[in-house]
Design a protein around this motif. Structure first.
Motif, PDB file in Angstrom:
ATOM      1  N   ARG A   1      27.261  20.480  43.110  1.00  0.00           N
ATOM      2  CA  ARG A   1      28.265  21.392  43.681  1.00  0.00           C
ATOM      3  C   ARG A   1      28.297  21.347  45.203  1.00  0.00           C
ATOM      4  O   ARG A   1      29.077  22.058  45.826  1.00  0.00           O
ATOM      5  CB  ARG A   1      27.967  22.821  43.247  1.00  0.00           C
ATOM      6  CG  ARG A   1      28.069  23.058  41.776  1.00  0.00           C
ATOM      7  CD  ARG A   1      27.754  24.501  41.477  1.00  0.00           C
ATOM      8  NE  ARG A   1      27.664  24.735  40.046  1.00  0.00           N
ATOM      9  CZ  ARG A   1      26.983  25.717  39.504  1.00  0.00           C
ATOM     10  NH1 ARG A   1      26.309  26.566  40.262  1.00  0.00           N
ATOM     11  NH2 ARG A   1      26.956  25.867  38.206  1.00  0.00           N
ATOM     12  N   GLY A   2      27.383  20.581  45.807  1.00  0.00           N
ATOM     13  CA  GLY A   2      27.326  20.498  47.261  1.00  0.00           C
ATOM     14  C   GLY A   2      26.506  21.601  47.894  1.00  0.00           C
ATOM     15  O   GLY A   2      26.575  21.820  49.104  1.00  0.00           O
ATOM     16  N   GLU A   3      25.704  22.311  47.108  1.00  0.00           N
ATOM     17  CA  GLU A   3      24.887  23.410  47.621  1.00  0.00           C
ATOM     18  C   GLU A   3      23.507  22.895  48.029  1.00  0.00           C
ATOM     19  O   GLU A   3      23.058  21.850  47.581  1.00  0.00           O
ATOM     20  CB  GLU A   3      24.731  24.497  46.554  1.00  0.00           C
ATOM     21  CG  GLU A   3      26.037  25.108  46.103  1.00  0.00           C
ATOM     22  CD  GLU A   3      25.869  26.046  44.920  1.00  0.00           C
ATOM     23  OE1 GLU A   3      24.726  26.438  44.615  1.00  0.00           O
ATOM     24  OE2 GLU A   3      26.890  26.382  44.292  1.00  0.00           O
ATOM     25  N   ALA A   4      22.827  23.680  48.855  1.00  0.00           N
ATOM     26  CA  ALA A   4      21.483  23.320  49.317  1.00  0.00           C
ATOM     27  C   ALA A   4      20.451  23.640  48.234  1.00  0.00           C
ATOM     28  O   ALA A   4      20.590  24.617  47.512  1.00  0.00           O
ATOM     29  CB  ALA A   4      21.155  24.088  50.591  1.00  0.00           C
ATOM     30  N   PRO A   5      19.409  22.826  48.119  1.00  0.00           N
ATOM     31  CA  PRO A   5      18.374  23.072  47.106  1.00  0.00           C
ATOM     32  C   PRO A   5      17.410  24.171  47.544  1.00  0.00           C
ATOM     33  O   PRO A   5      17.172  24.361  48.733  1.00  0.00           O
ATOM     34  CB  PRO A   5      17.649  21.728  47.025  1.00  0.00           C
ATOM     35  CG  PRO A   5      17.795  21.153  48.388  1.00  0.00           C
ATOM     36  CD  PRO A   5      19.146  21.602  48.872  1.00  0.00           C
ATOM     37  N   THR A   6      16.870  24.884  46.574  1.00  0.00           N
ATOM     38  CA  THR A   6      15.820  25.865  46.839  1.00  0.00           C
ATOM     39  C   THR A   6      14.746  25.699  45.766  1.00  0.00           C
ATOM     40  O   THR A   6      15.038  25.734  44.575  1.00  0.00           O
ATOM     41  CB  THR A   6      16.350  27.311  46.799  1.00  0.00           C
ATOM     42  OG1 THR A   6      17.011  27.530  45.549  1.00  0.00           O
ATOM     43  CG2 THR A   6      17.317  27.591  47.920  1.00  0.00           C
ATOM     44  N   TYR A   7      13.531  25.472  46.216  1.00  0.00           N
ATOM     45  CA  TYR A   7      12.399  25.342  45.311  1.00  0.00           C
ATOM     46  C   TYR A   7      11.432  26.481  45.590  1.00  0.00           C
ATOM     47  O   TYR A   7      11.005  26.665  46.729  1.00  0.00           O
ATOM     48  CB  TYR A   7      11.691  23.994  45.514  1.00  0.00           C
ATOM     49  CG  TYR A   7      12.442  22.833  44.936  1.00  0.00           C
ATOM     50  CD1 TYR A   7      12.345  22.544  43.582  1.00  0.00           C
ATOM     51  CD2 TYR A   7      13.250  22.025  45.722  1.00  0.00           C
ATOM     52  CE1 TYR A   7      13.034  21.469  43.030  1.00  0.00           C
ATOM     53  CE2 TYR A   7      13.947  20.957  45.186  1.00  0.00           C
ATOM     54  CZ  TYR A   7      13.821  20.690  43.834  1.00  0.00           C
ATOM     55  OH  TYR A   7      14.506  19.632  43.293  1.00  0.00           O
ATOM     56  N   PRO A   8      11.058  27.245  44.552  1.00  0.00           N
ATOM     57  CA  PRO A   8      10.149  28.362  44.767  1.00  0.00           C
ATOM     58  C   PRO A   8       8.716  27.874  45.021  1.00  0.00           C
ATOM     59  O   PRO A   8       8.346  26.782  44.591  1.00  0.00           O
ATOM     60  CB  PRO A   8      10.227  29.130  43.450  1.00  0.00           C
ATOM     61  CG  PRO A   8      10.476  28.067  42.452  1.00  0.00           C
ATOM     62  CD  PRO A   8      11.388  27.076  43.147  1.00  0.00           C
TER      63      PRO A   8
END
Length: 112
Positions: A98-105
């Motif tokens: 979707r073109g969004e930034a990744p977030t890893y917990p």
């Protein structure tokens, strides 16, 4: 640089290679990141997040080993890390498409 969301998705999903081969969840994304970070828009940001996540998982697994002796807490830790290591690459692959930034917990910042 070109925008290539498909390659970003593949880079996130490449972490799951260890489910098939037993290893490579750090190596394959590292190779993709190092070879494509200058060519693909946002690859540097996504690659750094993936590498930080994988290095954090390795560190947490090392911490879980002695915790096995503490009422088996390490086994619970391994189970939780196993679930996290499968779910979040998939979630972030969807975000990348979707073109969004990744977030890893729980990801520590080894590479910034």
């Amino acid at each position: 640089m070109k925008q290539d969301n498909q390659l970003l998705v593949i880079t996130h999903l490449s972490q799951l290679i260890s489910l098939v081969t037993g290893f490579g969840s750090l190596l394959l994304p590292l190779v993709l990141w190092l070879t494509q970070k200058e060519k693909v828009n946002d690859m540097d940001k996504h690659g750094k997040n993936i590498i930080n996540f994988q290095l954090s998982l390795i560190l947490y697994c090392i911490i879980c080993v002695p915790l096995i002796l503490c009422f088996g807490l390490g086994l619970l830790g391994f189970a939780i890390l196993g679930v996290i290591s499968v779910i979040f690459p998939i979630v972030n692959a969807i975000r990348a498409s979707r073109g969004e930034a990744p977030t890893y917990p729980l990801s520590l910042n080894f590479i910034s």
